[in-house]
Design a protein around this motif. Structure first.
Motif, PDB file in Angstrom:
ATOM      1  N   ASP A  72     -23.941 -20.013  39.949  1.00  0.00           N
ATOM      2  CA  ASP A  72     -24.535 -20.480  38.699  1.00  0.00           C
ATOM      3  C   ASP A  72     -23.463 -20.558  37.614  1.00  0.00           C
ATOM      4  O   ASP A  72     -22.639 -19.649  37.481  1.00  0.00           O
ATOM      5  CB  ASP A  72     -25.633 -19.518  38.266  1.00  0.00           C
ATOM      6  N   VAL A  73     -23.502 -21.628  36.851  1.00  0.00           N
ATOM      7  CA  VAL A  73     -22.573 -21.809  35.732  1.00  0.00           C
ATOM      8  C   VAL A  73     -23.269 -21.240  34.498  1.00  0.00           C
ATOM      9  O   VAL A  73     -24.223 -21.823  33.991  1.00  0.00           O
ATOM     10  CB  VAL A  73     -22.221 -23.293  35.527  1.00  0.00           C
ATOM     11  N   ASN A  74     -22.798 -20.103  34.018  1.00  0.00           N
ATOM     12  CA  ASN A  74     -23.536 -19.410  32.957  1.00  0.00           C
ATOM     13  C   ASN A  74     -23.177 -20.009  31.589  1.00  0.00           C
ATOM     14  O   ASN A  74     -22.321 -19.504  30.883  1.00  0.00           O
ATOM     15  CB  ASN A  74     -23.250 -17.915  32.965  1.00  0.00           C
ATOM     16  N   VAL A  75     -23.886 -21.058  31.231  1.00  0.00           N
ATOM     17  CA  VAL A  75     -23.626 -21.720  29.959  1.00  0.00           C
ATOM     18  C   VAL A  75     -24.530 -21.207  28.845  1.00  0.00           C
ATOM     19  O   VAL A  75     -24.370 -21.605  27.687  1.00  0.00           O
ATOM     20  CB  VAL A  75     -23.773 -23.255  30.088  1.00  0.00           C
ATOM     21  N   ASN A  76     -25.451 -20.312  29.188  1.00  0.00           N
ATOM     22  CA  ASN A  76     -26.347 -19.733  28.187  1.00  0.00           C
ATOM     23  C   ASN A  76     -25.987 -18.261  27.989  1.00  0.00           C
ATOM     24  O   ASN A  76     -26.270 -17.429  28.858  1.00  0.00           O
ATOM     25  CB  ASN A  76     -27.805 -19.862  28.632  1.00  0.00           C
ATOM     26  N   PRO A  77     -25.375 -17.890  26.861  1.00  0.00           N
ATOM     27  CA  PRO A  77     -25.016 -16.483  26.632  1.00  0.00           C
ATOM     28  C   PRO A  77     -26.202 -15.533  26.654  1.00  0.00           C
ATOM     29  O   PRO A  77     -26.024 -14.339  26.893  1.00  0.00           O
ATOM     30  CB  PRO A  77     -24.362 -16.512  25.244  1.00  0.00           C
ATOM     31  N   LEU A  78     -27.404 -16.046  26.399  1.00  0.00           N
ATOM     32  CA  LEU A  78     -28.597 -15.205  26.379  1.00  0.00           C
ATOM     33  C   LEU A  78     -29.336 -15.193  27.718  1.00  0.00           C
ATOM     34  O   LEU A  78     -30.449 -14.689  27.798  1.00  0.00           O
ATOM     35  CB  LEU A  78     -29.552 -15.669  25.273  1.00  0.00           C
ATOM     36  N   ASN A  79     -28.723 -15.739  28.746  1.00  0.00           N
ATOM     37  CA  ASN A  79     -29.340 -15.762  30.066  1.00  0.00           C
ATOM     38  C   ASN A  79     -29.704 -14.334  30.482  1.00  0.00           C
ATOM     39  O   ASN A  79     -28.836 -13.465  30.554  1.00  0.00           O
ATOM     40  CB  ASN A  79     -28.354 -16.360  31.071  1.00  0.00           C
ATOM     41  N   PRO A  80     -30.971 -14.063  30.777  1.00  0.00           N
ATOM     42  CA  PRO A  80     -31.383 -12.673  31.018  1.00  0.00           C
ATOM     43  C   PRO A  80     -31.111 -12.164  32.419  1.00  0.00           C
ATOM     44  O   PRO A  80     -31.305 -10.972  32.682  1.00  0.00           O
ATOM     45  CB  PRO A  80     -32.888 -12.719  30.749  1.00  0.00           C
ATOM     46  N   VAL A  81     -30.654 -13.024  33.332  1.00  0.00           N
ATOM     47  CA  VAL A  81     -30.569 -12.586  34.725  1.00  0.00           C
ATOM     48  C   VAL A  81     -29.266 -12.967  35.421  1.00  0.00           C
ATOM     49  O   VAL A  81     -28.964 -12.458  36.495  1.00  0.00           O
ATOM     50  CB  VAL A  81     -31.780 -13.131  35.518  1.00  0.00           C
ATOM     51  N   ILE A  82     -28.434 -13.819  34.824  1.00  0.00           N
ATOM     52  CA  ILE A  82     -27.174 -14.215  35.470  1.00  0.00           C
ATOM     53  C   ILE A  82     -25.989 -13.546  34.774  1.00  0.00           C
ATOM     54  O   ILE A  82     -25.434 -12.593  35.265  1.00  0.00           O
ATOM     55  CB  ILE A  82     -27.022 -15.746  35.519  1.00  0.00           C
ATOM     56  N   ARG A  94     -27.132  -4.070  29.919  1.00  0.00           N
ATOM     57  CA  ARG A  94     -27.091  -5.478  30.313  1.00  0.00           C
ATOM     58  C   ARG A  94     -27.913  -6.321  29.348  1.00  0.00           C
ATOM     59  O   ARG A  94     -27.573  -7.456  29.058  1.00  0.00           O
ATOM     60  CB  ARG A  94     -27.642  -5.623  31.736  1.00  0.00           C
ATOM     61  N   PHE A  95     -29.007  -5.734  28.850  1.00  0.00           N
ATOM     62  CA  PHE A  95     -29.935  -6.507  28.035  1.00  0.00           C
ATOM     63  C   PHE A  95     -29.694  -6.239  26.553  1.00  0.00           C
ATOM     64  O   PHE A  95     -28.755  -5.541  26.174  1.00  0.00           O
ATOM     65  CB  PHE A  95     -31.369  -6.189  28.469  1.00  0.00           C
ATOM     66  N   GLY A  96     -30.528  -6.780  25.684  1.00  0.00           N
ATOM     67  CA  GLY A  96     -30.261  -6.816  24.254  1.00  0.00           C
ATOM     68  C   GLY A  96     -30.186  -5.461  23.571  1.00  0.00           C
ATOM     69  O   GLY A  96     -30.777  -4.477  24.019  1.00  0.00           O
ATOM     70  N   LEU A  97     -29.447  -5.426  22.489  1.00  0.00           N
ATOM     71  CA  LEU A  97     -29.353  -4.238  21.658  1.00  0.00           C
ATOM     72  C   LEU A  97     -30.499  -4.218  20.648  1.00  0.00           C
ATOM     73  O   LEU A  97     -31.015  -5.267  20.251  1.00  0.00           O
ATOM     74  CB  LEU A  97     -28.015  -4.225  20.917  1.00  0.00           C
ATOM     75  N   THR A  98     -30.876  -3.030  20.211  1.00  0.00           N
ATOM     76  CA  THR A  98     -31.942  -2.904  19.227  1.00  0.00           C
ATOM     77  C   THR A  98     -31.410  -3.215  17.821  1.00  0.00           C
ATOM     78  O   THR A  98     -30.192  -3.210  17.580  1.00  0.00           O
ATOM     79  CB  THR A  98     -32.516  -1.487  19.231  1.00  0.00           C
ATOM     80  N   ASP A  99     -32.326  -3.453  16.903  1.00  0.00           N
ATOM     81  CA  ASP A  99     -31.922  -3.675  15.512  1.00  0.00           C
ATOM     82  C   ASP A  99     -31.189  -2.460  14.961  1.00  0.00           C
ATOM     83  O   ASP A  99     -30.231  -2.595  14.186  1.00  0.00           O
ATOM     84  CB  ASP A  99     -33.154  -3.977  14.651  1.00  0.00           C
ATOM     85  N   ALA A 100     -31.628  -1.271  15.369  1.00  0.00           N
ATOM     86  CA  ALA A 100     -30.975  -0.059  14.874  1.00  0.00           C
ATOM     87  C   ALA A 100     -29.543   0.055  15.397  1.00  0.00           C
ATOM     88  O   ALA A 100     -28.636   0.505  14.678  1.00  0.00           O
ATOM     89  CB  ALA A 100     -31.788   1.170  15.272  1.00  0.00           C
ATOM     90  N   GLU A 101     -29.322  -0.363  16.640  1.00  0.00           N
ATOM     91  CA  GLU A 101     -27.962  -0.350  17.176  1.00  0.00           C
ATOM     92  C   GLU A 101     -27.090  -1.375  16.450  1.00  0.00           C
ATOM     93  O   GLU A 101     -25.913  -1.119  16.169  1.00  0.00           O
ATOM     94  CB  GLU A 101     -27.983  -0.621  18.678  1.00  0.00           C
ATOM     95  N   ARG A 102     -27.660  -2.516  16.132  1.00  0.00           N
ATOM     96  CA  ARG A 102     -26.894  -3.515  15.383  1.00  0.00           C
ATOM     97  C   ARG A 102     -26.583  -3.014  13.979  1.00  0.00           C
ATOM     98  O   ARG A 102     -25.495  -3.289  13.441  1.00  0.00           O
ATOM     99  CB  ARG A 102     -27.667  -4.830  15.346  1.00  0.00           C
ATOM    100  N   ALA A 103     -27.505  -2.272  13.395  1.00  0.00           N
ATOM    101  CA  ALA A 103     -27.233  -1.686  12.080  1.00  0.00           C
ATOM    102  C   ALA A 103     -26.103  -0.667  12.168  1.00  0.00           C
ATOM    103  O   ALA A 103     -25.252  -0.578  11.262  1.00  0.00           O
ATOM    104  CB  ALA A 103     -28.491  -1.030  11.524  1.00  0.00           C
ATOM    105  N   LEU A 104     -26.065   0.084  13.249  1.00  0.00           N
ATOM    106  CA  LEU A 104     -24.966   1.020  13.470  1.00  0.00           C
ATOM    107  C   LEU A 104     -23.632   0.278  13.540  1.00  0.00           C
ATOM    108  O   LEU A 104     -22.641   0.686  12.909  1.00  0.00           O
ATOM    109  CB  LEU A 104     -25.215   1.797  14.766  1.00  0.00           C
TER     110      LEU A 104
END
Length: 496
Positions: A121-131, A428-438
């Protein structure tokens, strides 16, 4: 008699062939099984499991698994291939070929002869949840060059590759384990990107391809690719001339199971041009029984022609003769050589992002890391905060740490004083808003991001970073060496 059940690849609930599972295999005579982490324990026990399966199904039974490298590994006690994207960061096709050989040696040691890898798979989507890091990168020609080399190394060492996920899973926003993704692209757009590696795989004569549970409405508005005659029989077989084995991704994934809960996906996939159907019950034998009933009913009714099944059985037989799965011992000297080789790849893959600050002698260095991370989809384990701390203290013995609950990360202002803050992302998956605030609170401090799993967090967060593309032992050693000042020659295999 037509033995259509040989087109079904099943799974098992545990590390031994219990009486119920043995009865299931002997009754239905599937074509093989797929092993997961729950099945692979000690080498002796797993080898016995495989012998028992072949006693039940015959010596030509396929023993399959997903040994992709990086975070997707089922066997952990042999030298570990790096994540494909780590190989993408090295841009070294010879290293990719060797990684495939290393993966094969650890599998054939047990008698495993089919590896559902690599991901083309060519991962052209940075938000791809599984590749994500399972891909070699975002450049279709680099993915083709490195991915085919990896698969050729695997097959040269005696294990059939299962390049996936045709016709491409790299531009999805949905995990097909959970729902049916939709990729609304024209044929021309697919030809320019997603199909480049798969065409290369066909031209190289690789042993098998695995399908994607994705709807491509501009090519087939009704059927996901796994069930699409237009994409399997039409494009792959008739236009590209592929005569290797085509296997489906697991049909228990909700992208398919929600649409066909009674096993009808099995005959539909075969009718569309697949040769083998992966069916994973995860301990539920009734799923396998439903697939058998659906397959037999489709044959009786004529909805699935016998000739189509005979064609698939012939392909599977030819492939089994080429990859018989005779165990080959993986000796200590060969393991040591391969471990050094893969450690070197991990070192070469470490990629700097921005102007990277490093720990200095006599200064206080603080590691901030989550205690644990979520896993799901193809992933079965993760790196704990405690394990990362232990790995880095071998290089930074005075390292201070804050290991936090990911649901309640600390505020940057509450962290201990330090001359350098190492903020590690082990998820692997997204960070929380609190982690981004950190992270935002660290922008005014001397800080370095350690991106240990998801490489896209580096440009997303914007801090200076070291990217490892994985969290295995070799990655931790490579990261420790980089923090001590060793070279970091890797290049991001995608546009930041």
């Amino acid at each position: 008699m037509l033995d259509a059940n040989r087109t079904l690849i099943a799974d098992l609930p545990g590390p031994d062939l219990d009486a119920d599972s043995a009865r299931l295999l002997r009754t239905y005579q599937f074509g093989g099984i797929c092993l997961f982490r729950r099945n692979i324990t000690t080498p002796e026990r797993t080898a016995r499991l495989i012998r028992d399966v072949r006693d039940a199904l015959g010596e030509d039974a396929w023993i399959a698994t997903d040994q992709e490298g990086g975070a997707v590994l089922r066997r952990l006690d042999t030298p570990q291939a790096p994540a494909p994207m780590a190989l993408g960061a090295t841009r070294d096709a010879d290293a990719a070929r060797e990684a495939g050989r290393v993966a094969a040696r650890g599998l054939l040691d047990l008698g495993i002869n089919w590896n559902f890898a690599p991901a083309l798979d060519v991962n052209v989507n940075p938000l791809n949840p599984v590749i994500g890091e399972r891909s070699f990168g975002a450049d279709p020609h680099e993915v083709a060059r490195l991915g085919v080399a990896w698969a050729q190394g695997l097959e040269a060492a005696g294990v059939m590759s299962g390049s996936k996920h045709y016709p491409g899973h790299g531009d999805t926003h949905t995990d097909s384990h959970l729902a049916l993704p939709r990729v609304d692209k024209s044929r021309a757009a697919l030809e320019a990107v997603e199909w480049v590696p798969f065409r290369a795989a066909v031209q190289a004569g690789l042993g098998s391809l695995m399908t994607a549970h994705i709807l491509y409405p501009q090519l087939d508005p009704v059927n996901p690719a796994t069930l699409s005659p237009a994409l399997l029989d039409g494009v792959l077989r008739r236009e590209w001339g592929y005569d290797g084995v085509v296997i489906t991704d697991a049909t228990d994934m909700r992208a398919i199971a929600d649409l066909y809960p009674d096993g009808d996906a099995a005959p539909l996939a075969l009718r569309a041009g697949a040769d083998a159907v992966l069916t994973c019950g995860h301990g539920d034998a009734t799923l396998h029984e439903r697939n058998v009933r659906a397959l037999q009913e489709a044959l009786r009714s004529g909805r699935l022609p016998e000739a189509r099944v005979q064609e698939s059985l012939a392909r599977l037989a030819r492939a089994a003769a080429r990859f018989p799965g005779t165990p080959r011992a993986y000796g200590a000297a060969e393991r040591e050589h391969d471990a050094r080789l893969m450690s070197g790849v991990a070192t070469r893959a470490v990629t700097p992002f921005g102007a990277v600050p490093l720990p200095r002698a006599g200064e206080r260095t603080l590691l901030v890391v989550a205690a644990h991370a979520d896993v799901g989809g193809p992933y079965e384990d993760h790196l704990s905060g405690e394990a990362l701390t232990s790995g880095l203290r071998a290089f930074l013995p005075d390292l201070q740490t804050v290991v936090y609950d990911p649901a309640q990360p600390p505020a940057a202002a509450d962290l201990p004083d330090a001359d350098l803050v190492l903020f590690a992302t082990t998820a692997r998956f997204g960070l929380t808003d609190a982690e981004r605030a950190l992270v935002d609170g660290l922008r005014s401090r001397r800080a370095l991001h350690l991106a240990l799993w998801n490489p896209y967090f580096a440009p997303d967060l914007g801090l200076p970073a070291l990217v490892t593309y994985g969290f295995r032992d070799a990655n931790l050693r490579a990261l420790g060496e980089a923090l001590r000042g060793d070279a970091t020659p890797g290049v991001l295999p995608f546009t930041a």
